[in-house]
Motif scaffolding. Sequence first.
Motif, PDB file in Angstrom:
ATOM      1  N   LEU A 146     121.564  15.215 -25.597  1.00 41.28           N
ATOM      2  CA  LEU A 146     122.081  16.614 -24.930  1.00 41.28           C
ATOM      3  C   LEU A 146     120.317  16.312 -24.488  1.00 41.28           C
ATOM      4  O   LEU A 146     120.379  17.381 -23.604  1.00 41.28           O
ATOM      5  N   ARG A 147     119.291  16.669 -25.199  1.00 40.13           N
ATOM      6  CA  ARG A 147     118.451  16.480 -24.627  1.00 40.13           C
ATOM      7  C   ARG A 147     118.093  15.720 -23.010  1.00 40.13           C
ATOM      8  O   ARG A 147     117.178  16.449 -22.209  1.00 40.13           O
ATOM      9  N   GLY A 148     118.737  14.590 -23.500  1.00 46.82           N
ATOM     10  CA  GLY A 148     118.763  14.423 -21.511  1.00 46.82           C
ATOM     11  C   GLY A 148     119.030  15.152 -20.495  1.00 46.82           C
ATOM     12  O   GLY A 148     118.659  14.938 -18.993  1.00 46.82           O
ATOM     13  N   LEU A 149     119.975  15.847 -20.532  1.00 46.27           N
ATOM     14  CA  LEU A 149     120.645  16.771 -20.226  1.00 46.27           C
ATOM     15  C   LEU A 149     120.371  17.411 -19.683  1.00 46.27           C
ATOM     16  O   LEU A 149     120.216  17.807 -18.454  1.00 46.27           O
ATOM     17  N   PHE A 150     119.289  18.099 -20.218  1.00 44.80           N
ATOM     18  CA  PHE A 150     118.184  19.580 -20.574  1.00 44.80           C
ATOM     19  C   PHE A 150     116.781  19.371 -20.130  1.00 44.80           C
ATOM     20  O   PHE A 150     115.750  19.938 -20.338  1.00 44.80           O
ATOM     21  N   ARG A 151     116.726  17.351 -19.995  1.00 43.74           N
ATOM     22  CA  ARG A 151     115.198  17.431 -19.331  1.00 43.74           C
ATOM     23  C   ARG A 151     115.008  17.618 -18.383  1.00 43.74           C
ATOM     24  O   ARG A 151     115.859  17.688 -16.976  1.00 43.74           O
ATOM     25  N   GLY A 152     114.019  18.066 -17.844  1.00 43.83           N
ATOM     26  CA  GLY A 152     113.200  18.982 -16.565  1.00 43.83           C
ATOM     27  C   GLY A 152     113.359  20.653 -16.931  1.00 43.83           C
ATOM     28  O   GLY A 152     113.852  21.110 -15.827  1.00 43.83           O
ATOM     29  N   TYR A 153     114.046  20.986 -17.789  1.00 42.96           N
ATOM     30  CA  TYR A 153     114.247  22.560 -17.676  1.00 42.96           C
ATOM     31  C   TYR A 153     113.588  23.432 -17.042  1.00 42.96           C
ATOM     32  O   TYR A 153     112.831  24.067 -15.993  1.00 42.96           O
ATOM     33  N   PHE A 154     112.126  23.266 -17.602  1.00 39.36           N
ATOM     34  CA  PHE A 154     110.902  23.786 -17.170  1.00 39.36           C
ATOM     35  C   PHE A 154     109.778  23.584 -16.072  1.00 39.36           C
ATOM     36  O   PHE A 154     109.797  23.933 -14.623  1.00 39.36           O
ATOM     37  N   VAL A 155     110.903  22.378 -15.429  1.00 35.78           N
ATOM     38  CA  VAL A 155     110.087  21.674 -14.411  1.00 35.78           C
ATOM     39  C   VAL A 155     110.887  22.307 -13.867  1.00 35.78           C
ATOM     40  O   VAL A 155     110.888  22.884 -12.673  1.00 35.78           O
ATOM     41  N   THR A 156     112.444  22.362 -13.077  1.00 37.21           N
ATOM     42  CA  THR A 156     113.285  22.924 -12.718  1.00 37.21           C
ATOM     43  C   THR A 156     113.214  24.837 -12.555  1.00 37.21           C
ATOM     44  O   THR A 156     112.974  24.681 -11.293  1.00 37.21           O
ATOM     45  N   LEU A 157     112.566  25.565 -13.479  1.00 44.00           N
ATOM     46  CA  LEU A 157     112.078  26.857 -13.861  1.00 44.00           C
ATOM     47  C   LEU A 157     110.802  26.508 -12.881  1.00 44.00           C
ATOM     48  O   LEU A 157     110.512  27.204 -11.730  1.00 44.00           O
ATOM     49  N   THR A 158     110.244  25.906 -12.905  1.00 47.14           N
ATOM     50  CA  THR A 158     108.970  25.940 -11.999  1.00 47.14           C
ATOM     51  C   THR A 158     108.472  25.861 -10.653  1.00 47.14           C
ATOM     52  O   THR A 158     108.499  26.347  -9.897  1.00 47.14           O
ATOM     53  N   SER A 159     109.873  24.777  -9.789  1.00 52.59           N
ATOM     54  CA  SER A 159     110.194  24.761  -8.795  1.00 52.59           C
ATOM     55  C   SER A 159     111.439  25.833  -8.232  1.00 52.59           C
ATOM     56  O   SER A 159     111.022  26.511  -6.992  1.00 52.59           O
ATOM     57  N   PHE A 160     112.321  25.794  -8.815  1.00 51.22           N
ATOM     58  CA  PHE A 160     113.386  27.027  -8.470  1.00 51.22           C
ATOM     59  C   PHE A 160     113.200  28.259  -8.601  1.00 51.22           C
ATOM     60  O   PHE A 160     113.652  29.254  -8.348  1.00 51.22           O
ATOM     61  N   GLY A 161     112.076  28.452  -9.428  1.00 52.87           N
ATOM     62  CA  GLY A 161     111.503  29.584 -10.450  1.00 52.87           C
ATOM     63  C   GLY A 161     110.792  31.135  -8.479  1.00 52.87           C
ATOM     64  O   GLY A 161     111.314  31.429  -8.106  1.00 52.87           O
ATOM     65  N   PRO A 162     110.170  30.162  -8.531  1.00 51.68           N
ATOM     66  CA  PRO A 162     109.186  30.829  -6.719  1.00 51.68           C
ATOM     67  C   PRO A 162     109.999  30.892  -6.076  1.00 51.68           C
ATOM     68  O   PRO A 162     109.854  31.795  -5.168  1.00 51.68           O
ATOM     69  N   TYR A 163     111.229  29.428  -5.944  1.00 47.08           N
ATOM     70  CA  TYR A 163     112.033  30.009  -4.399  1.00 47.08           C
ATOM     71  C   TYR A 163     113.065  30.388  -4.722  1.00 47.08           C
ATOM     72  O   TYR A 163     113.036  31.636  -3.233  1.00 47.08           O
ATOM     73  N   SER A 164     113.322  31.154  -5.799  1.00 41.34           N
ATOM     74  CA  SER A 164     114.318  32.066  -6.240  1.00 41.34           C
ATOM     75  C   SER A 164     113.633  33.939  -5.803  1.00 41.34           C
ATOM     76  O   SER A 164     114.424  34.713  -5.675  1.00 41.34           O
ATOM     77  N   ALA A 165     112.503  33.658  -6.208  1.00 42.40           N
ATOM     78  CA  ALA A 165     111.510  34.663  -6.408  1.00 42.40           C
ATOM     79  C   ALA A 165     111.101  35.390  -4.990  1.00 42.40           C
ATOM     80  O   ALA A 165     111.588  36.000  -3.871  1.00 42.40           O
ATOM     81  N   LEU A 166     111.164  34.055  -3.987  1.00 50.50           N
ATOM     82  CA  LEU A 166     110.451  34.570  -2.613  1.00 50.50           C
ATOM     83  C   LEU A 166     111.435  34.626  -1.783  1.00 50.50           C
ATOM     84  O   LEU A 166     112.139  35.563  -0.742  1.00 50.50           O
TER      85      LEU A 166
END
Length: 269
Positions: A146-166
């Motif tokens: 399961l860890r492999g499936l969630f790898r990059g959650y914080f990287v995803t949030l770092t990418s799409f968090g600012p995108y969604s905010a803007l």
Amino acid sequence: MPSPAPDAQEPGLLPVMLASSSAGLLARIIIYPIETIKSRLQVGNPISPLLRKPWLFYRGLSIAAVGQLPAAAAYFTTYEFAKRSVFPPQEQNASLGKRFLLDCSAGMIAEAVSSFLWTPIDVCKETAQVTGSSGVFRHILKHEGLRGLFRGYFVTLTSFGPYSALYFGFWEMTSKSGPLAAHPVMAGMASAGMAGLLTSPLDVLKVKFQVERNQHKSSIHLAQQIIQRDGVRALFRGTFARVLWCTPSSGLAIVAFENLKGIYSTALA
């Protein structure tokens, strides 16, 4: 599109969730081939094999489609109710700058919640798009758990968090005033395009981090490697494809969502 006020006229949870999932799935299916091109360009893979085997443009679509319904429902539904929370009656006449920041905050909250569903989907989808492999979900689950499936959650949030905010910040601004206010589709596409352009380097890091699993300690370490090896320009690889993907995808999704809310609300009344 007027700012919602928390009153009895607002659509309830079920119409909002149905509108969210329907709008997200529709946009994803239409734009998926462009998303495949974007992902391959960002990791440096050629797109020529796709031209010889056109069905590869849709590799990973089944994963994305199955996961799209709950993930999109979480995304727009969280945004809708977060927006109502950050805009209490006393904030309805807030300054333009403050309203923009509040809309951005609601967008960031929506991404943080929905990324719990997006990340496993994204990991499998990106891997399938880039490598052309099938059975990606089972392979990752078997070898990485399961860890492999969630790898990059914080990287995803770092990418799409600012995108969604803007994205939501620009959307609320352009759809209410200015030359695009009377043209919601154009307002949605312009908002998505601007957000996609500004956050493109973050998306490059996300894709490479998810696809090249176990090769990078952190997104900062990955960024340093990319710059040392290929220069700063490499962080903008696939920017045109990203903007070409997110402009119609997110633009159509937000307009469909806003219209479907009313349709489902009336149908379920």
